[in-house]
Design an enzyme around this catalytic site. Structure first.
Site, PDB file in Angstrom:
ATOM      1  N   ASP A 157      -3.882  -6.781   1.415  1.00  7.03           N
ATOM      2  CA  ASP A 157      -4.789  -5.661   1.673  1.00  7.03           C
ATOM      3  C   ASP A 157      -4.888  -4.668   0.513  1.00  7.03           C
ATOM      4  OD1 ASP A 157      -2.225  -4.730   1.928  1.00  7.03           O
ATOM      5  OD2 ASP A 157      -2.566  -3.588   3.751  1.00  7.03           O
TER       6      ASP A 157
ATOM      7  N   ASP B 165       0.796  -1.212   0.000  1.00  2.95           N
ATOM      8  CA  ASP B 165       0.000   0.000   0.000  1.00  2.95           C
ATOM      9  C   ASP B 165       0.846   1.288   0.000  1.00  2.95           C
ATOM     10  OD1 ASP B 165      -2.874   0.823   0.542  1.00  2.95           O
ATOM     11  OD2 ASP B 165      -1.805   1.888   2.127  1.00  2.95           O
TER      12      ASP B 165
HETATM   13  P1  ADP Z   1       4.437  -1.090   2.027  1.00  2.00           P
HETATM   14  O1  ADP Z   1       4.725  -0.772   0.605  1.00  2.00           O
HETATM   15  O2  ADP Z   1       4.789  -2.503   2.372  1.00  2.00           O
HETATM   16  O3  ADP Z   1       3.025  -0.701   2.409  1.00  2.00           O
HETATM   17  P2  ADP Z   1       5.440   1.245   3.529  1.00  2.00           P
HETATM   18  O4  ADP Z   1       4.108   1.699   3.923  1.00  2.00           O
HETATM   19  O5  ADP Z   1       6.528   1.266   4.540  1.00  2.00           O
HETATM   20  O6  ADP Z   1       5.443  -0.244   2.942  1.00  2.00           O
HETATM   21  O7  ADP Z   1       5.908   2.149   2.289  1.00  2.00           O
HETATM   22  C1  ADP Z   1       7.146   1.896   1.643  1.00  2.00           C
HETATM   23  C2  ADP Z   1       7.737   3.177   1.132  1.00  2.00           C
HETATM   24  O8  ADP Z   1       6.855   3.790   0.174  1.00  2.00           O
HETATM   25  C3  ADP Z   1       7.947   4.271   2.177  1.00  2.00           C
HETATM   26  O9  ADP Z   1       9.109   4.074   2.949  1.00  2.00           O
HETATM   27  C4  ADP Z   1       8.076   5.488   1.291  1.00  2.00           C
HETATM   28  O10 ADP Z   1       9.347   5.562   0.693  1.00  2.00           O
HETATM   29  C5  ADP Z   1       7.035   5.194   0.199  1.00  2.00           C
HETATM   30  N1  ADP Z   1       5.775   5.878   0.544  1.00  2.00           N
HETATM   31  C6  ADP Z   1       4.788   5.455   1.380  1.00  2.00           C
HETATM   32  N2  ADP Z   1       3.819   6.377   1.505  1.00  2.00           N
HETATM   33  C7  ADP Z   1       4.192   7.428   0.731  1.00  2.00           C
HETATM   34  C8  ADP Z   1       3.646   8.721   0.460  1.00  2.00           C
HETATM   35  N3  ADP Z   1       2.484   9.112   0.999  1.00  2.00           N
HETATM   36  N4  ADP Z   1       4.336   9.532  -0.399  1.00  2.00           N
HETATM   37  C9  ADP Z   1       5.493   9.150  -0.941  1.00  2.00           C
HETATM   38  N5  ADP Z   1       6.073   7.945  -0.695  1.00  2.00           N
HETATM   39  C10 ADP Z   1       5.450   7.099   0.122  1.00  2.00           C
END
Ligand code: ADP
Length: 328
Positions: free
Chosen positions: A135, A108
């Site tokens: 999810d 996500d």
């Molecule tokens: P996942 O992809 O497993 O859900 P994360 O939620 O940690 O893992 O997100 C992974 C990476 O994606 C973050 O460390 C960030 O670099 C990037 N990311 C997440 N949300 C945002 C956002 N709102 N804007 C820009 N980059 C984002």
């Protein structure tokens, strides 16, 4: 940019790792090379895009990885990518490396970052759902989910051996962030007494329900799968409640933790990752951009990032009842 300007595709894995990411990397790389594209592997997710850790990928780079868990590209969380300045550095490195399009494999958060980056710089980005949590909306399952479910099943089977030797109530916490797919289907697969999931946490007191509905009537041990979440309180939170509210029960907690992310991907995850990886390149060839590849009822589908990440993926609530009926 038209599809004919597309020469070089960058690929990265981001966020939480999931078994099957390597199978996806392999499929993306090989399909791209098959179609005459150059491929570059970006290390450590968005972090590597910002720091310029980018390596040319040939077909041999992805040999012998389909069966490996984790991700050979490494993954990372990158707060800097959440800032416009971080994304500007990432874009500059893409230009420097001649990368015209990206395939992002992640959950996500990673797809949220992809959506923002793509809109800001008018880039073609294709997402692959890589997360054990399942999810993401628009796809029946995500890459890694089936393997994690099987790992949970094997672990719970082992815990049941010891649980049944004592008269105990076991809360087993599984991953899933704010989603109960692993807990619910894990409960079905292991014959657990119940699953406590975030999706219904604000509607019913699942613990009180469980105890009042005659749980442990005919049993000397009970296993309950709990989704990690502030909404469920997690296994520790529930155990605390049992100690205070139902002190007659001898309660134990197991938090399965990172074991759920590891291991060789299941056949289903390898097949899913391979199909989706090929589809990512086909999507780019068709001029698609800013979509996640999904498989919905056996059909490959393109899910706009907005839909994939913003929508709550519905859980089949009937299955909660199935768990209940089958545990009498
Ligand atoms: P996942 O992809 O497993 O859900 P994360 O939620 O940690 O893992 O997100 C992974 C990476 O994606 C973050 O460390 C960030 O670099 C990037 N990311 C997440 N949300 C945002 C956002 N709102 N804007 C820009 N980059 C984002």
């Amino acid at each position: 940019m038209s599809e004919s300007d597309l020469k070089c595709i960058g690929i990265l894995t981001s966020g939480g790792d999931a078994p099957g990411m390597n199978a996806a990397i392999r499929a993306v790389t090989r399909t791209a090379i098959y179609n005459g594209f150059e491929v570059k592997g970006i290390l450590r997710g968005y972090k590597g895009l910002i720091t310029g850790e980018i390596i040319p990928f040939k077909t041999q780079n992805v040999s012998n990885i389909i069966q490996q868990g984790g991700t050979i590209l490494k993954t990372a969380r990158c707060p800097e990518f959440m800032t416009p300045e971080g994304r500007r550095l990432a874009y500059e490195n893409m230009v420097k490396e001649g990368i015209n399009a990206l395939v992002v494999i992640g959950g996500d958060g990673s797809l949220t970052g992809a959506r923002i980056f793509a809109a800001e710089y008018n880039l073609p980005i294709i997402g692959l759902p890589g997360t054990i949590d399942n999810d993401l909306y628009g796809t029946d399952t995500t890459i890694g989910y089936d393997t994690a479910l099987n790992t949970i099943m094997e672990a719970v089977d082992k815990i049941r051996d010891t649980a049944s030797s004592h008269e105990r109530l076991f809360f087993i916490e599984v991953m899933g962030r704010e989603a109960g797919f692993l807990a619910l289907n894990g409960a079905l697969a292991t014959g657990a007494e119940a699953a406590i999931i975030p999706e219904i946490a604000t509607e019913v007191d699942q613990l009180a329900d469980l105890i009042q509905n005659g749980f442990r009537k005919s049993k000397n041990s009970s296993i309950v799968l709990v989704a990690e979440s502030e909404l469920t309180g997690g296994a520790m939170g529930l155990a605390e409640r049992v100690k205070n509210e139902y002190p007659q029960y001898d309660v134990r907690v197991t938090i399965l933790g990172h074991i759920q992310r590891g291991g060789s991907p299941s056949a289903s995850d390898r097949i899913l990752a391979s199909r989706m990886g090929e589809a990512a390149i086909n999507a780019l060839l068709e001029g698609q951009r800013n979509v996640m590849i999904g498989i919905d009822d056996e059909e490959l589908v393109y899910v706009p990032f907005n839909k994939a990440i913003k929508n709550q993926k519905p859980i089949n609530r009937d299955l909660l009842n199935t768990v209940k009926i089958l545990s009498i």
